[in-house]
Design a protein around this motif. Sequence first.
Motif, short mmCIF file in Angstrom:
data_model
loop_
_atom_site.label_atom_id
_atom_site.label_comp_id
_atom_site.label_asym_id
_atom_site.label_seq_id
_atom_site.Cartn_x
_atom_site.Cartn_y
_atom_site.Cartn_z
N LEU A 1 0.80 -1.22 0.00
CA LEU A 1 0.00 0.00 0.00
C LEU A 1 0.84 1.27 0.00
N ASP A 2 2.15 1.10 -0.17
CA ASP A 2 3.06 2.26 -0.27
C ASP A 2 2.94 3.16 0.96
N GLU A 3 3.04 2.55 2.12
CA GLU A 3 3.00 3.26 3.40
C GLU A 3 4.21 2.86 4.22
N SER A 4 4.44 3.55 5.32
CA SER A 4 5.53 3.17 6.22
C SER A 4 5.06 2.03 7.12
N PRO A 5 5.96 1.12 7.48
CA PRO A 5 5.57 0.03 8.38
C PRO A 5 5.02 0.54 9.71
N GLY A 6 5.55 1.65 10.21
CA GLY A 6 5.07 2.20 11.47
C GLY A 6 3.61 2.63 11.38
N ASN A 7 3.26 3.36 10.32
CA ASN A 7 1.87 3.78 10.14
C ASN A 7 0.96 2.58 9.93
N MET A 8 1.47 1.59 9.18
CA MET A 8 0.65 0.41 8.92
C MET A 8 0.40 -0.37 10.20
N SER A 9 1.40 -0.45 11.06
CA SER A 9 1.25 -1.13 12.33
C SER A 9 0.18 -0.44 13.19
N TRP A 10 0.19 0.88 13.17
CA TRP A 10 -0.80 1.65 13.93
C TRP A 10 -2.21 1.41 13.40
N HIS A 11 -2.36 1.39 12.08
CA HIS A 11 -3.68 1.14 11.49
C HIS A 11 -4.16 -0.27 11.83
N LEU A 12 -3.25 -1.25 11.79
CA LEU A 12 -3.63 -2.62 12.13
C LEU A 12 -4.09 -2.73 13.58
N GLN A 13 -3.38 -2.06 14.47
CA GLN A 13 -3.76 -2.11 15.88
C GLN A 13 -5.11 -1.42 16.12
N THR A 14 -5.37 -0.35 15.35
CA THR A 14 -6.67 0.32 15.47
C THR A 14 -7.79 -0.58 14.97
N LEU A 15 -7.57 -1.23 13.85
CA LEU A 15 -8.57 -2.16 13.32
C LEU A 15 -8.79 -3.33 14.28
N LYS B 1 -8.41 -3.24 17.53
CA LYS B 1 -9.10 -2.73 18.72
C LYS B 1 -10.61 -2.83 18.56
N TYR B 2 -11.09 -2.64 17.34
CA TYR B 2 -12.53 -2.65 17.10
C TYR B 2 -13.00 -3.94 16.43
N GLY B 3 -12.15 -4.95 16.41
CA GLY B 3 -12.57 -6.27 15.98
C GLY B 3 -12.61 -6.53 14.50
N PHE B 4 -11.96 -5.68 13.68
CA PHE B 4 -11.95 -5.89 12.24
C PHE B 4 -10.82 -6.82 11.79
N VAL B 5 -9.74 -6.87 12.54
CA VAL B 5 -8.64 -7.77 12.24
C VAL B 5 -8.18 -8.43 13.53
N GLU B 6 -7.40 -9.49 13.39
CA GLU B 6 -6.83 -10.18 14.54
C GLU B 6 -5.48 -10.76 14.16
N GLU B 7 -4.66 -11.06 15.16
CA GLU B 7 -3.37 -11.68 14.88
C GLU B 7 -3.59 -13.09 14.33
N ALA B 8 -2.79 -13.44 13.31
CA ALA B 8 -2.92 -14.74 12.68
C ALA B 8 -2.01 -15.78 13.32
N GLY B 9 -1.17 -15.35 14.25
CA GLY B 9 -0.27 -16.28 14.93
C GLY B 9 1.11 -16.29 14.31
N GLY B 10 2.14 -16.31 15.17
CA GLY B 10 3.51 -16.34 14.69
C GLY B 10 4.07 -14.95 14.52
N GLY B 11 5.39 -14.84 14.61
CA GLY B 11 6.05 -13.55 14.41
C GLY B 11 5.98 -12.66 15.63
N ARG B 12 6.78 -11.61 15.58
CA ARG B 12 6.82 -10.63 16.68
C ARG B 12 6.91 -9.24 16.09
N GLY B 13 6.43 -8.26 16.85
CA GLY B 13 6.50 -6.87 16.42
C GLY B 13 5.83 -6.68 15.07
N ARG B 14 6.54 -6.01 14.15
CA ARG B 14 5.97 -5.76 12.82
C ARG B 14 6.04 -6.99 11.92
#
Length: 205
Positions: free
Chosen positions: A56-70, A72-85
Amino acid sequence: MSTKRPSSGDTPVERDDREISDPRSIRALAHPMRLALLDALRREGPLTATRAAELLDESPGNMSWHLQTLAKYGFVEEAGGGRGRSRPWRAVGLVYNFETTLSGPEEAAAGDALEATVQERNYSRLREWWSQRRDYPATWRRAAFSSSAVTYLTAQEMKRLGEEINGLLLPYRARNRDKAARPDAALPVQVIAYGHPLPVTPSGN
């Protein structure tokens, strides 16, 4: 809410709908990048913040913030595995039914913001198709369609018409998640339908 409706064959198709009326959840999705991110997760499957940023041509930091916001409201969830970004995330649910006609000012403002963001994304994709359509084979150019009509319906009839249109798309929904269910020649296709009242003419028609 999840119900079942028969497909064009004999096998019922499981609906995967979520009813959402919380204004905070609605407003959380009223952001162009979050809509694009959710769409990428649905089409590509689980993504890390780093991979989503590349797509999506964004910075990983901004994308991480958007993922955490989504999340928070139940639109996405962790798929398992990995750490941080490097943690993969996945979309929760395929279809969201938003109640955007609520009477309270906060609810109405959230609904208006989401509607505006979604429609602008739809128009952007349509403009992109028109600008690039000659890059597609003639078969796809002839298959693309638009339809516009004015008719006279009651509110109940218009509601039923919308449900019937959604029902036509239901048999194809499994292809969103199951790549094996897609024919070899299939491409991602966006289908949009609107139904809304028009002002009555001076003569009452």
